[in-house]
Design an enzyme around this catalytic site. Structure first.
Site, PDB file in Angstrom:
ATOM      1  N   ARG A 212       0.863  -1.190   0.000  1.00 31.56           N
ATOM      2  CA  ARG A 212       0.000   0.000   0.000  1.00 31.56           C
ATOM      3  C   ARG A 212       0.899   1.240   0.000  1.00 31.56           C
ATOM      4  NH1 ARG A 212      -3.616  -2.473  -1.805  1.00 31.56           N
ATOM      5  NH2 ARG A 212      -5.670  -2.853  -0.924  1.00 31.56           N
TER       6      ARG A 212
ATOM      7  N   HIS B 110      -1.320   0.008  -9.978  1.00 33.82           N
ATOM      8  CA  HIS B 110      -2.077  -0.895  -9.091  1.00 33.82           C
ATOM      9  C   HIS B 110      -2.592  -2.114  -9.862  1.00 33.82           C
ATOM     10  CE1 HIS B 110      -4.338  -1.021  -5.017  1.00 33.82           C
ATOM     11  NE2 HIS B 110      -4.154  -2.248  -5.479  1.00 33.82           N
TER      12      HIS B 110
HETATM   13  P1  NAP Z   1      -2.235 -10.707   5.376  1.00 31.71           P
HETATM   14  O1  NAP Z   1      -2.393 -12.176   5.095  1.00 31.71           O
HETATM   15  O2  NAP Z   1      -3.152 -10.053   6.333  1.00 31.71           O
HETATM   16  O3  NAP Z   1      -0.719 -10.505   5.855  1.00 31.71           O
HETATM   17  C1  NAP Z   1      -0.258  -9.290   6.381  1.00 31.71           C
HETATM   18  C2  NAP Z   1       1.139  -9.511   6.920  1.00 31.71           C
HETATM   19  O4  NAP Z   1       1.626  -8.242   7.409  1.00 31.71           O
HETATM   20  C3  NAP Z   1       1.172 -10.500   8.095  1.00 31.71           C
HETATM   21  O5  NAP Z   1       2.348 -11.274   8.057  1.00 31.71           O
HETATM   22  C4  NAP Z   1       1.207  -9.549   9.293  1.00 31.71           C
HETATM   23  O6  NAP Z   1       1.809 -10.082  10.451  1.00 31.71           O
HETATM   24  C5  NAP Z   1       2.055  -8.432   8.749  1.00 31.71           C
HETATM   25  N1  NAP Z   1       1.848  -7.199   9.536  1.00 31.71           N
HETATM   26  C6  NAP Z   1       0.723  -6.502   9.701  1.00 31.71           C
HETATM   27  N2  NAP Z   1       0.943  -5.440  10.523  1.00 31.71           N
HETATM   28  C7  NAP Z   1       2.245  -5.521  10.871  1.00 31.71           C
HETATM   29  C8  NAP Z   1       3.070  -4.723  11.700  1.00 31.71           C
HETATM   30  N3  NAP Z   1       2.595  -3.646  12.345  1.00 31.71           N
HETATM   31  N4  NAP Z   1       4.363  -5.088  11.855  1.00 31.71           N
HETATM   32  C9  NAP Z   1       4.845  -6.189  11.226  1.00 31.71           C
HETATM   33  N5  NAP Z   1       4.115  -6.979  10.420  1.00 31.71           N
HETATM   34  C10 NAP Z   1       2.832  -6.647  10.242  1.00 31.71           C
HETATM   35  O7  NAP Z   1      -2.313  -9.867   4.027  1.00 31.71           O
HETATM   36  P2  NAP Z   1      -2.021 -10.365   2.529  1.00 31.71           P
HETATM   37  O8  NAP Z   1      -3.179 -11.090   1.985  1.00 31.71           O
HETATM   38  O9  NAP Z   1      -0.694 -11.020   2.512  1.00 31.71           O
HETATM   39  O10 NAP Z   1      -1.949  -8.953   1.782  1.00 31.71           O
HETATM   40  C11 NAP Z   1      -0.992  -7.963   2.158  1.00 31.71           C
HETATM   41  C12 NAP Z   1      -1.351  -6.652   1.525  1.00 31.71           C
HETATM   42  O11 NAP Z   1      -1.082  -6.672   0.126  1.00 31.71           O
HETATM   43  C13 NAP Z   1      -2.843  -6.284   1.583  1.00 31.71           C
HETATM   44  O12 NAP Z   1      -3.187  -5.738   2.844  1.00 31.71           O
HETATM   45  C14 NAP Z   1      -2.951  -5.254   0.504  1.00 31.71           C
HETATM   46  O13 NAP Z   1      -2.674  -3.993   1.050  1.00 31.71           O
HETATM   47  C15 NAP Z   1      -1.830  -5.624  -0.478  1.00 31.71           C
HETATM   48  N6  NAP Z   1      -2.327  -6.094  -1.785  1.00 31.71           N
HETATM   49  C16 NAP Z   1      -1.996  -5.385  -2.886  1.00 31.71           C
HETATM   50  C17 NAP Z   1      -2.419  -5.812  -4.138  1.00 31.71           C
HETATM   51  C18 NAP Z   1      -1.993  -5.091  -5.390  1.00 31.71           C
HETATM   52  O14 NAP Z   1      -2.508  -5.365  -6.467  1.00 31.71           O
HETATM   53  N7  NAP Z   1      -1.060  -4.160  -5.302  1.00 31.71           N
HETATM   54  C19 NAP Z   1      -3.218  -6.960  -4.256  1.00 31.71           C
HETATM   55  C20 NAP Z   1      -3.560  -7.645  -3.095  1.00 31.71           C
HETATM   56  C21 NAP Z   1      -3.108  -7.209  -1.855  1.00 31.71           C
HETATM   57  P3  NAP Z   1       1.176 -11.368  11.193  1.00 31.71           P
HETATM   58  O15 NAP Z   1       1.495 -12.535  10.281  1.00 31.71           O
HETATM   59  O16 NAP Z   1       1.915 -11.431  12.463  1.00 31.71           O
HETATM   60  O17 NAP Z   1      -0.300 -11.098  11.317  1.00 31.71           O
END
Ligand code: NAP
Length: 312
Positions: free
Chosen positions: A227, A275
């Site tokens: 993000r 994006h």
């Molecule tokens: P997710 O499964 O919720 O994983 C988030 C990860 O970030 C987890 O490992 C979490 O830790 C870690 N995290 C969150 N807050 C943190 C903090 N304060 N300090 C350290 N680590 C932290 O999310 P996801 O499905 O992998 O997706 C990640 C992000 O990718 C989405 O939120 C979205 O913003 C982005 N995204 C972008 C696109 C694009 O097209 N550009 C597409 C899809 C998603 P824990 O494991 O300990 O909970």
């Protein structure tokens, strides 16, 4: 019994999702109504939702059992005070594969120095720069969730030494997993390529500021499909100008579409992609939506439930 499902998402998503969603519901034998206008709000059982919907007041949907988000990111709705229903986010094999492919492509571009050769017309000796093997290119991924862990697995498969960082401690095969504030400094200080796959929350906003950019190996590449607000834009531009960051490949921005006059567009060491790193794929995402409706109807816990207090 008929399950009443409201589909509420912007753009042309209704046209895209109607057929695969109906097919997935029917394949599970679920008797349903599904429409962008599902009648009186109190009769709605589930809302299939995207934050670009005009629906922002969830209070009238007082019998709704879950709001099923079509996007992975929930930062635009997680703080909505009217949204008291359980909220799930999207984890979809299509979305995951798309992200793995996008990140791998951009990592290999920088790892192999492909820009040197694209469009080059001569200068054999100038062009002859043999890249190191992946095993000699340390790479860090911030965020080890559904997407970060899948990207880590793919890059481990190519031989990169991977360090990952998350909020809670993790164990992943062949990934050096770090957590917490101390872990962040260590994770950044070893990175020649840094991939951001964190959600946007109050804790992650401006995470990559001037100080933390200075912890990276000089000339490191930053790749951000997470993000926009994860990065302090001005600090990144300064680090690029100083050479502390060698290149930034950015898919997400504080303001989207990225304004035409934004410095990222014209910076010689910034690549902008609009994006497109990964999209939810209706064919696979509808199976997850229906799986969650079935679980809810059977009294089982929902998959990919958002933790409101953590914000993701
Ligand atoms: P997710 O499964 O919720 O994983 C988030 C990860 O970030 C987890 O490992 C979490 O830790 C870690 N995290 C969150 N807050 C943190 C903090 N304060 N300090 C350290 N680590 C932290 O999310 P996801 O499905 O992998 O997706 C990640 C992000 O990718 C989405 O939120 C979205 O913003 C982005 N995204 C972008 C696109 C694009 O097209 N550009 C597409 C899809 C998603 P824990 O494991 O300990 O909970």
């Amino acid at each position: 019994m008929t399950i009443n499902i409201l589909f509420s998402a912007g753009g042309d998503k209704w046209a895209t999702y109607e057929a695969p969603l109906r097919a997935a519901l029917t394949s599970k034998g679920l008797n349903h109504t599904l429409a962008p206008d599902a009648g009186p709000p109190e009769r709605v059982d589930y809302i299939v939702y995207a934050p670009d919907s005009t629906l922002q007041d969830f209070a009238p949907y007082r019998n709704c059992k879950a709001v099923l988000n079509l996007w992975a990111g929930v930062e635009e709705i997680v703080g909505n005070p009217t949204l008291t229903q359980p909220l799930t986010r999207m984890v979809d094999t299509g979305l995951t594969h798309g992200m793995v492919e996008w990140v791998t492509g951009h990592v290999l571009r920088h790892h192999l120095g492909l820009d040197r050769y694209v469009g080059a017309t001569g200068g054999w000796h100038d062009l002859r720069v043999v890249p190191p093997l992946a095993k000699d290119r340390p790479l860090t991924i911030l965020g080890l969730g559904a997407l970060g862990a899948a990207v880590a697995e793919a890059l481990v498969g190519l031989g990169f030494p991977i360090t990952g960082w998350s909020r809670s401690p993790k164990t992943l095969n062949n990934v050096r997993c770090l957590a917490g504030d101390d872990g962040l400094r260590e994770a950044l200080s070893t990175a020649e390529i840094l991939v951001l796959l964190l959600p946007e929350t109050p804790d992650t906003t401006n995470l990559l500021n001037a100080e933390r950019l200075s912890w990276l190996r000089p000339g490191a590449v930053v790749i951000n499909p997470g993000r926009g607000p994860l990065i302090d834009d001005e600090a990144l531009l300064a680090a690029l100008d100083e050479g502390q960051v060698g290149h930034a490949t950015l898919d997400v921005f504080r303001v989207e579409p990225l304004p035409d006059d934004h410095a990222f567009w014209s910076h010689p060491r910034v690549t902008v992609t609009p994006h497109i790193a990964s999209e939810t794929r209706p064919g696979t995402a509808c199976d997850i939506i229906v799986e969650n409706i079935l679980r809810s109807e059977n009294g089982q816990p929902l998959l990919h439930l958002v933790d409101r207090s953590a914000g993701y």
